[in-house]
Design a protein around this motif. Structure first.
Motif, PDB file in Angstrom:
ATOM      1  N   GLY A  66       0.783  -1.228   0.000  1.00  0.00           N
ATOM      2  CA  GLY A  66       0.000   0.000   0.000  1.00  0.00           C
ATOM      3  C   GLY A  66       0.809   1.269   0.000  1.00  0.00           C
ATOM      4  O   GLY A  66       0.252   2.360   0.143  1.00  0.00           O
ATOM      5  N   THR A  67       2.142   1.156  -0.176  1.00  0.00           N
ATOM      6  CA  THR A  67       2.992   2.348  -0.181  1.00  0.00           C
ATOM      7  C   THR A  67       3.316   2.826  -1.608  1.00  0.00           C
ATOM      8  O   THR A  67       4.251   3.592  -1.811  1.00  0.00           O
ATOM      9  N   LEU A  68       2.569   2.353  -2.582  1.00  0.00           N
ATOM     10  CA  LEU A  68       2.516   2.870  -3.955  1.00  0.00           C
ATOM     11  C   LEU A  68       3.620   2.399  -4.888  1.00  0.00           C
ATOM     12  O   LEU A  68       3.434   2.406  -6.113  1.00  0.00           O
ATOM     13  N   GLU A 398      -2.992  13.313   8.665  1.00  0.00           N
ATOM     14  CA  GLU A 398      -3.993  12.827   7.722  1.00  0.00           C
ATOM     15  C   GLU A 398      -5.264  13.673   7.730  1.00  0.00           C
ATOM     16  O   GLU A 398      -5.942  13.787   6.709  1.00  0.00           O
ATOM     17  N   LYS A 404      -1.438  17.747   2.328  1.00  0.00           N
ATOM     18  CA  LYS A 404      -1.351  17.253   0.945  1.00  0.00           C
ATOM     19  C   LYS A 404      -0.759  18.313   0.031  1.00  0.00           C
ATOM     20  O   LYS A 404      -0.079  17.989  -0.944  1.00  0.00           O
ATOM     21  N   GLU A 409       0.072  14.500  -2.315  1.00  0.00           N
ATOM     22  CA  GLU A 409      -0.792  13.385  -1.915  1.00  0.00           C
ATOM     23  C   GLU A 409      -0.054  12.051  -1.951  1.00  0.00           C
ATOM     24  O   GLU A 409      -0.281  11.177  -1.113  1.00  0.00           O
ATOM     25  N   GLU A 410       0.826  11.888  -2.924  1.00  0.00           N
ATOM     26  CA  GLU A 410       1.564  10.636  -3.058  1.00  0.00           C
ATOM     27  C   GLU A 410       2.393  10.365  -1.815  1.00  0.00           C
ATOM     28  O   GLU A 410       2.433   9.243  -1.299  1.00  0.00           O
ATOM     29  N   GLU A 413       0.145   9.449   1.370  1.00  0.00           N
ATOM     30  CA  GLU A 413      -0.352   8.076   1.348  1.00  0.00           C
ATOM     31  C   GLU A 413       0.752   7.069   1.644  1.00  0.00           C
ATOM     32  O   GLU A 413       0.586   6.171   2.473  1.00  0.00           O
ATOM     33  N   ALA A 414       1.888   7.222   0.965  1.00  0.00           N
ATOM     34  CA  ALA A 414       2.978   6.263   1.163  1.00  0.00           C
ATOM     35  C   ALA A 414       3.551   6.352   2.568  1.00  0.00           C
ATOM     36  O   ALA A 414       3.805   5.329   3.226  1.00  0.00           O
ATOM     37  N   THR A 416       2.304   7.679   5.534  1.00  0.00           N
ATOM     38  CA  THR A 416       1.451   7.292   6.660  1.00  0.00           C
ATOM     39  C   THR A 416       1.202   5.787   6.675  1.00  0.00           C
ATOM     40  O   THR A 416       1.144   5.177   7.747  1.00  0.00           O
ATOM     41  N   THR A 417       1.088   5.176   5.498  1.00  0.00           N
ATOM     42  CA  THR A 417       0.922   3.719   5.435  1.00  0.00           C
ATOM     43  C   THR A 417       2.147   3.016   6.001  1.00  0.00           C
ATOM     44  O   THR A 417       2.037   2.061   6.784  1.00  0.00           O
TER      45      THR A 417
END
Length: 442
Positions: A66-68, A398, A404, A409-410, A413-414, A416-417
């Motif tokens: 989930g870290t892209l 978050e 963001k 945004e990328e 997401e990466a 915090t995951t």
């Protein structure tokens, strides 16, 4: 590419045999490949392949879903392209030079969550407003025995002349760092046994965090060469001082180079721009805290009466405040953000401090009253507290829409995951304290 080619040709004439292509990861650690110099030009032109998920590995180097950049990309490669402005010969490794690199996918798209890209993004915004940031970092670290990871001496005796140069490795750091462009300005033993602080001159623009990255990774290499372990872990022992990284920043006028934080007509030598910058930092302090104190161990340093700030405050010469503004000439006026831990990533800290401060300027925020003389900020219960858990600070990051915009945004997401995955690992760990407390009697 012409600049890189010229640099490589010059290095060959100087006898350089190998070139490192270095990528700063999410934690500020250097991830690299070493290239024989005869192949470096080719890789510089087409990009050096490296696993694409390298930048979003957690602190243990786990591949975190989930870290892209892992399963989402089929576990494919990124390409590293050298920044010629970062070119330097590495004085503590034989016949070796380095580039700090930026990462792209094979279609030319940058990896938006990589820390150097995050800082570049904020830097572009800063320059668009007519400013150039000047950033300096004050890292504290422990030097330990290489085999047992124990301190070289015990007891606290800050600035002790004998301990300042307790082992030759400290002097080696002072001598070699300027050869790679890190201009050492002061060095001393710190409050805890076997702890040091070595400071270097600030850098403009991207040079600010690049210097921090070079210093931290260089100190670890030099120490290892001498048989020691240098650690920037924030709190190695409960009963010893934590290691921080006070981060200093001012803004220069992009045209004249003048410091826009200074005002000779102000009683404290501060401009309205400086005050709004501080107000932005105070407004978004909780939301940026996950990159300021990025691990559970970092937050063990956040205790009153340790010169580590515990609340959202600012003050003139107040070492207990989150933001300290030192006296001095208007030309040297800057803010000192005192919360970052030594383990923090200079690119992300720089991006956070700069982005939050710029937002304060953009919104024309008014700064609240500073801490009161005779009542240090840490003892004033009227100030809002900083987060004391990583979960709390991640929630703040978050839930704040501005982050963001600050980081992209990328990245949010990466990052915090990845950090929440680390939190889950930490929560599952059975500690020595638990065994000592419960094992025998229950």
């Amino acid at each position: 590419m012409s600049d890189v080619k010229e640099i490589l040709e010059g290095w060959q004439k100087q006898g350089i045999a190998f070139v490192r292509f270095e990528l700063p990861d999410m934690h500020g650690i250097s991830r690299s490949k070493t290239i024989p110099i005869r192949h470096a030009d080719d890789y510089a032109e087409r990009g050096l392949n490296m696993y694409g998920g390298t930048s979003v590995l957690d602190t243990r180097s786990d591949v975190v879903g989930g870290t892209l950049y892992n399963e989402e990309r089929g576990y494919g490669d990124q390409l590293l392209f050298p920044d010629p402005d970062s070119a330097a010969i590495v004085p503590w490794v034989d016949a070796t030079a380095r580039f700090i690199c930026d990462a792209q996918w094979d279609d030319g798209t940058p990896l938006g969550a990589t820390p150097r890209h995050v800082f570049r993004r904020v830097l572009g915004r800063c320059r668009g407003m007519g400013f150039e940031p000047l950033m300096g970092s004050e890292f504290e670290f422990y030097l330990l025995t290489g085999d047992t990871h124990e301190p070289l001496y015990s007891g606290y005796h800050i600035f002790n002349t004998v301990r300042n140069d307790y082992v030759p490795t400290i002097r080696t750091i002072l001598e070699l760092m300027p050869k790679i462009g890190v201009d050492i300005i002061t060095s001393n033993c710190e409050y805890a046994g076997s702890q040091w602080e070595i400071n270097f001159a600030p850098g403009r623009g991207l040079a600010g965090p690049d210097l921090g990255f070079t210093f931290k990774n260089g100190v670890k290499e030099i120490a290892r060469n001498d048989g020691y372990l240098a650690t920037f872990m924030s709190k190695p022992w409960a009963d010893s001082a934590g290691s921080g990284c006070h981060t200093h920043m001012s803004l220069l006028d992009a045209g004249s180079g003048d410091n826009v934080f200074g005002d000779a007509d102000d009683p404290n030598g501060m401009s309205d721009t400086c005050r709004s910058f501080i107000a932005g930092l105070l407004r978004y302090a909780k939301a940026i805290d996950p990159v300021i104190s990025p691990t559970t161990n970092c937050l063990r340093r956040r205790r009153r009466h340790t010169f580590s700030p515990t609340n959202i405050s600012w003050g003139i010469e107040d070492r207990s405040a989150l933001i300290r503004v030192k006296n001095g000439s208007p030309a040297s006026k800057h803010v000192e953000y005192r919360a970052p831990s030594a383990l923090s990533n200079p690119y992300l800290v720089g991006a956070a401090v700069l982005a939050a401060g710029l937002r304060g300027i953009e919104e024309g925020l008014a700064v609240p009253e500073p801490s009161k003389l005779g009542l240090p900020a840490e003892d004033d219960d009227s100030f809002e507290k900083l987060p004391f858990t990583l979960e709390e600070s991640l929630d703040a990051m978050e839930s704040e829409p501005a982050t963001k915009d600050f980081f992209g945004e990328e990245f949010i997401e990466a990052y915090t995951t990845m950090r929440r995955y680390e939190l889950a690992r930490s929560g599952d760990w059975v500690t020595d304290w638990e065994r000592q407390e419960y094992l025998e009697l229950f």
